[in-house]
Design a protein around this motif. Structure first.
Motif, PDB file in Angstrom:
ATOM      1  N   GLU A   5      -3.285  -3.904  -2.878  1.00  0.00           N
ATOM      2  CA  GLU A   5      -3.008  -2.822  -3.816  1.00  0.00           C
ATOM      3  C   GLU A   5      -3.889  -1.630  -3.484  1.00  0.00           C
ATOM      4  O   GLU A   5      -5.091  -1.772  -3.299  1.00  0.00           O
ATOM      5  N   GLY A   6      -3.281  -0.464  -3.397  1.00  0.00           N
ATOM      6  CA  GLY A   6      -4.041   0.753  -3.189  1.00  0.00           C
ATOM      7  C   GLY A   6      -3.853   1.330  -1.794  1.00  0.00           C
ATOM      8  O   GLY A   6      -3.675   0.610  -0.817  1.00  0.00           O
ATOM      9  N   THR A   7      -3.921   2.628  -1.718  1.00  0.00           N
ATOM     10  CA  THR A   7      -3.667   3.334  -0.475  1.00  0.00           C
ATOM     11  C   THR A   7      -4.735   3.066   0.571  1.00  0.00           C
ATOM     12  O   THR A   7      -4.419   2.756   1.719  1.00  0.00           O
ATOM     13  N   LEU A   8      -6.003   3.173   0.197  1.00  0.00           N
ATOM     14  CA  LEU A   8      -7.085   2.943   1.158  1.00  0.00           C
ATOM     15  C   LEU A   8      -7.063   1.513   1.671  1.00  0.00           C
ATOM     16  O   LEU A   8      -7.192   1.265   2.879  1.00  0.00           O
ATOM     17  N   GLU A   9      -6.891   0.564   0.776  1.00  0.00           N
ATOM     18  CA  GLU A   9      -6.853  -0.842   1.146  1.00  0.00           C
ATOM     19  C   GLU A   9      -5.686  -1.123   2.092  1.00  0.00           C
ATOM     20  O   GLU A   9      -5.823  -1.834   3.089  1.00  0.00           O
ATOM     21  N   LEU A  10      -4.537  -0.532   1.796  1.00  0.00           N
ATOM     22  CA  LEU A  10      -3.362  -0.708   2.636  1.00  0.00           C
ATOM     23  C   LEU A  10      -3.568  -0.062   4.004  1.00  0.00           C
ATOM     24  O   LEU A  10      -3.192  -0.633   5.031  1.00  0.00           O
ATOM     25  N   LEU A  24       6.067  -2.467  -2.102  1.00  0.00           N
ATOM     26  CA  LEU A  24       6.552  -1.943  -3.367  1.00  0.00           C
ATOM     27  C   LEU A  24       5.986  -0.542  -3.525  1.00  0.00           C
ATOM     28  O   LEU A  24       4.765  -0.352  -3.452  1.00  0.00           O
ATOM     29  N   VAL A  25       6.864   0.447  -3.713  1.00  0.00           N
ATOM     30  CA  VAL A  25       6.419   1.836  -3.785  1.00  0.00           C
ATOM     31  C   VAL A  25       6.877   2.486  -5.080  1.00  0.00           C
ATOM     32  O   VAL A  25       7.959   2.222  -5.583  1.00  0.00           O
ATOM     33  N   TRP A  26       6.005   3.331  -5.603  1.00  0.00           N
ATOM     34  CA  TRP A  26       6.311   4.167  -6.754  1.00  0.00           C
ATOM     35  C   TRP A  26       6.057   5.607  -6.298  1.00  0.00           C
ATOM     36  O   TRP A  26       4.959   6.146  -6.453  1.00  0.00           O
ATOM     37  N   PRO A  27       7.053   6.241  -5.675  1.00  0.00           N
ATOM     38  CA  PRO A  27       6.860   7.568  -5.073  1.00  0.00           C
ATOM     39  C   PRO A  27       6.393   8.650  -6.044  1.00  0.00           C
ATOM     40  O   PRO A  27       5.653   9.555  -5.641  1.00  0.00           O
ATOM     41  N   GLU A  28       6.783   8.570  -7.308  1.00  0.00           N
ATOM     42  CA  GLU A  28       6.352   9.588  -8.274  1.00  0.00           C
ATOM     43  C   GLU A  28       4.842   9.566  -8.486  1.00  0.00           C
ATOM     44  O   GLU A  28       4.254  10.535  -8.954  1.00  0.00           O
ATOM     45  N   GLY A  29       4.185   8.481  -8.127  1.00  0.00           N
ATOM     46  CA  GLY A  29       2.741   8.359  -8.301  1.00  0.00           C
ATOM     47  C   GLY A  29       1.935   8.783  -7.088  1.00  0.00           C
ATOM     48  O   GLY A  29       0.706   8.744  -7.108  1.00  0.00           O
ATOM     49  N   TYR A  30       2.618   9.210  -6.029  1.00  0.00           N
ATOM     50  CA  TYR A  30       1.911   9.599  -4.801  1.00  0.00           C
ATOM     51  C   TYR A  30       0.984  10.789  -5.038  1.00  0.00           C
ATOM     52  O   TYR A  30       1.298  11.713  -5.772  1.00  0.00           O
ATOM     53  N   SER A  31      -0.161  10.735  -4.360  1.00  0.00           N
ATOM     54  CA  SER A  31      -1.072  11.877  -4.307  1.00  0.00           C
ATOM     55  C   SER A  31      -1.769  11.818  -2.964  1.00  0.00           C
ATOM     56  O   SER A  31      -1.753  10.781  -2.282  1.00  0.00           O
ATOM     57  N   GLY A  32      -2.390  12.892  -2.562  1.00  0.00           N
ATOM     58  CA  GLY A  32      -3.133  12.913  -1.302  1.00  0.00           C
ATOM     59  C   GLY A  32      -2.302  12.416  -0.140  1.00  0.00           C
ATOM     60  O   GLY A  32      -1.204  12.883   0.107  1.00  0.00           O
ATOM     61  N   GLY A  33      -2.819  11.418   0.572  1.00  0.00           N
ATOM     62  CA  GLY A  33      -2.153  10.885   1.749  1.00  0.00           C
ATOM     63  C   GLY A  33      -1.270   9.682   1.482  1.00  0.00           C
ATOM     64  O   GLY A  33      -0.914   8.953   2.424  1.00  0.00           O
ATOM     65  N   VAL A  55       7.134  -0.791 -13.882  1.00  0.00           N
ATOM     66  CA  VAL A  55       6.896  -1.887 -12.937  1.00  0.00           C
ATOM     67  C   VAL A  55       5.581  -1.649 -12.194  1.00  0.00           C
ATOM     68  O   VAL A  55       4.770  -2.569 -12.027  1.00  0.00           O
ATOM     69  N   ALA A  56       5.332  -0.409 -11.769  1.00  0.00           N
ATOM     70  CA  ALA A  56       4.072  -0.082 -11.088  1.00  0.00           C
ATOM     71  C   ALA A  56       2.883  -0.395 -11.990  1.00  0.00           C
ATOM     72  O   ALA A  56       1.856  -0.901 -11.517  1.00  0.00           O
ATOM     73  N   GLU A  57       3.006  -0.110 -13.279  1.00  0.00           N
ATOM     74  CA  GLU A  57       1.936  -0.427 -14.227  1.00  0.00           C
ATOM     75  C   GLU A  57       1.697  -1.935 -14.301  1.00  0.00           C
ATOM     76  O   GLU A  57       0.556  -2.377 -14.351  1.00  0.00           O
ATOM     77  N   ARG A  58       2.772  -2.712 -14.284  1.00  0.00           N
ATOM     78  CA  ARG A  58       2.646  -4.171 -14.409  1.00  0.00           C
ATOM     79  C   ARG A  58       2.045  -4.817 -13.164  1.00  0.00           C
ATOM     80  O   ARG A  58       1.332  -5.797 -13.261  1.00  0.00           O
ATOM     81  N   ILE A  59       2.338  -4.274 -11.989  1.00  0.00           N
ATOM     82  CA  ILE A  59       1.846  -4.905 -10.763  1.00  0.00           C
ATOM     83  C   ILE A  59       0.486  -4.377 -10.332  1.00  0.00           C
ATOM     84  O   ILE A  59      -0.140  -4.957  -9.453  1.00  0.00           O
ATOM     85  N   SER A  60       0.024  -3.301 -10.954  1.00  0.00           N
ATOM     86  CA  SER A  60      -1.299  -2.761 -10.620  1.00  0.00           C
ATOM     87  C   SER A  60      -2.370  -3.569 -11.325  1.00  0.00           C
ATOM     88  O   SER A  60      -2.273  -3.864 -12.515  1.00  0.00           O
ATOM     89  N   TYR A  61      -3.408  -3.897 -10.578  1.00  0.00           N
ATOM     90  CA  TYR A  61      -4.479  -4.749 -11.107  1.00  0.00           C
ATOM     91  C   TYR A  61      -5.450  -3.964 -11.980  1.00  0.00           C
ATOM     92  O   TYR A  61      -5.839  -4.413 -13.031  1.00  0.00           O
ATOM     93  N   GLY A  62      -5.861  -2.816 -11.516  1.00  0.00           N
ATOM     94  CA  GLY A  62      -6.870  -2.038 -12.229  1.00  0.00           C
ATOM     95  C   GLY A  62      -6.265  -1.132 -13.280  1.00  0.00           C
ATOM     96  O   GLY A  62      -5.072  -1.202 -13.595  1.00  0.00           O
ATOM     97  N   GLU A  63      -7.090  -0.249 -13.806  1.00  0.00           N
ATOM     98  CA  GLU A  63      -6.632   0.698 -14.821  1.00  0.00           C
ATOM     99  C   GLU A  63      -5.772   1.792 -14.217  1.00  0.00           C
ATOM    100  O   GLU A  63      -4.875   2.307 -14.859  1.00  0.00           O
ATOM    101  N   LYS A  64      -6.072   2.157 -12.970  1.00  0.00           N
ATOM    102  CA  LYS A  64      -5.300   3.193 -12.282  1.00  0.00           C
ATOM    103  C   LYS A  64      -4.024   2.572 -11.723  1.00  0.00           C
ATOM    104  O   LYS A  64      -4.049   1.515 -11.115  1.00  0.00           O
TER     105      LYS A  64
END
Length: 164
Positions: A5-10, A24-33, A55-64
Motif C-alpha cells: 500500500e502506498g506510492t513510495l512502497e510500491l 488496485l487504483v483510485w485515480p481521483e486520489g492521485y497526487s505528486g508522482g 473501496v479505496a478507504e476500505r483497503i487502505s490500512y492507515g488514516e490516509k
C-alpha cells in the motif's frame, strides 16, 4: 502473497523487481508522482482494477487513503552472504511488532547497513505493516529471517557491537 500500500512502497517494490499480481487504483486520489508509479505498476501487474473512493478507504490500512494498492508475490529469499570487508549487519533478535521491524529496517537503510538478520521472531517479513513502516526498504535491503544459531554461524568472526 502480500499487500503493498502506498506510492513510495510500491515504487521501492518495483525497483526491486517484485512481481505484482493485481493493482488496485483510485485515480481521483492521485497526487505528486502517483500517476507515474501507477503506470509503471500497470505494466508489470497481471491485472488492474479501478476502485471507487469507498473501496479505496476500505483497503487502505492507515488514516490516509492510498490511491495505489498492489497484491504481490513474496520475493524469493536470498542466501545470506556477508563480506567482512564491507559488512555492517544489524541483528534484530526477538522483535515482536511488525511496525517496529519496519522502522528498524528504514533506519538501517538510512545508515548504510548492508544486511539485516531477524532471529527469534514470528513476524512475517512481508507483513503489510512491515512494508508500510519500512517505506518499502524491506524490498531493497537484504533481510534474512534466520534462527539464532544460523545467524551466529553466518556472522562467523565478524566484529560485533551489541545494544539492548
Amino acid at each position: 502473497m502480500t499487500l503493498i500500500e502506498g506510492t513510495l512502497e510500491l515504487e521501492m517494490a518495483l525497483d526491486a523487481g517484485v512481481e505484482l499480481v493485481d493493482l488496485l487504483v483510485w485515480p481521483e486520489g492521485y497526487s505528486g508522482g502517483d500517476a507515474e508509479i501507477a503506470a509503471r505498476a500497470e505494466r508489470s501487474a497481471e491485472a488492474r482494477c479501478e476502485v471507487s473512493r469507498p473501496v479505496a478507504e476500505r483497503i487502505s490500512y492507515g488514516e490516509k487513503i492510498s490511491p495505489l494498492v498492489a497484491v504481490a508475490r513474496f520475493p524469493e529469499p536470498a542466501e545470506p552472504r556477508i563480506s567482512p570487508a564491507n559488512a555492517l549487519v544489524l541483528v534484530l533478535d526477538r522483535i515482536e511488532k511488525p511496525g517496529n521491524l519496519g522502522a528498524a529496517l528504514r533506519s538501517a537503510d538510512a545508515v548504510g547497513v548492508t544486511a539485516v538478520f531477524v532471529s527469534g521472531s514470528p513476524i512475517d517479513l512481508f507483513n503489510p505493516n512491515v512494508i508500510r513502516a519500512s517505506l518499502g526498504t524491506v524490498f531493497t535491503l537484504p533481510v534474512h529471517h534466520l534462527s539464532r544459531e544460523a545467524a551466529a554461524e553466518t556472522l562467523g568472526d565478524l566484529p560485533i557491537v551489541v545494544a539492548t
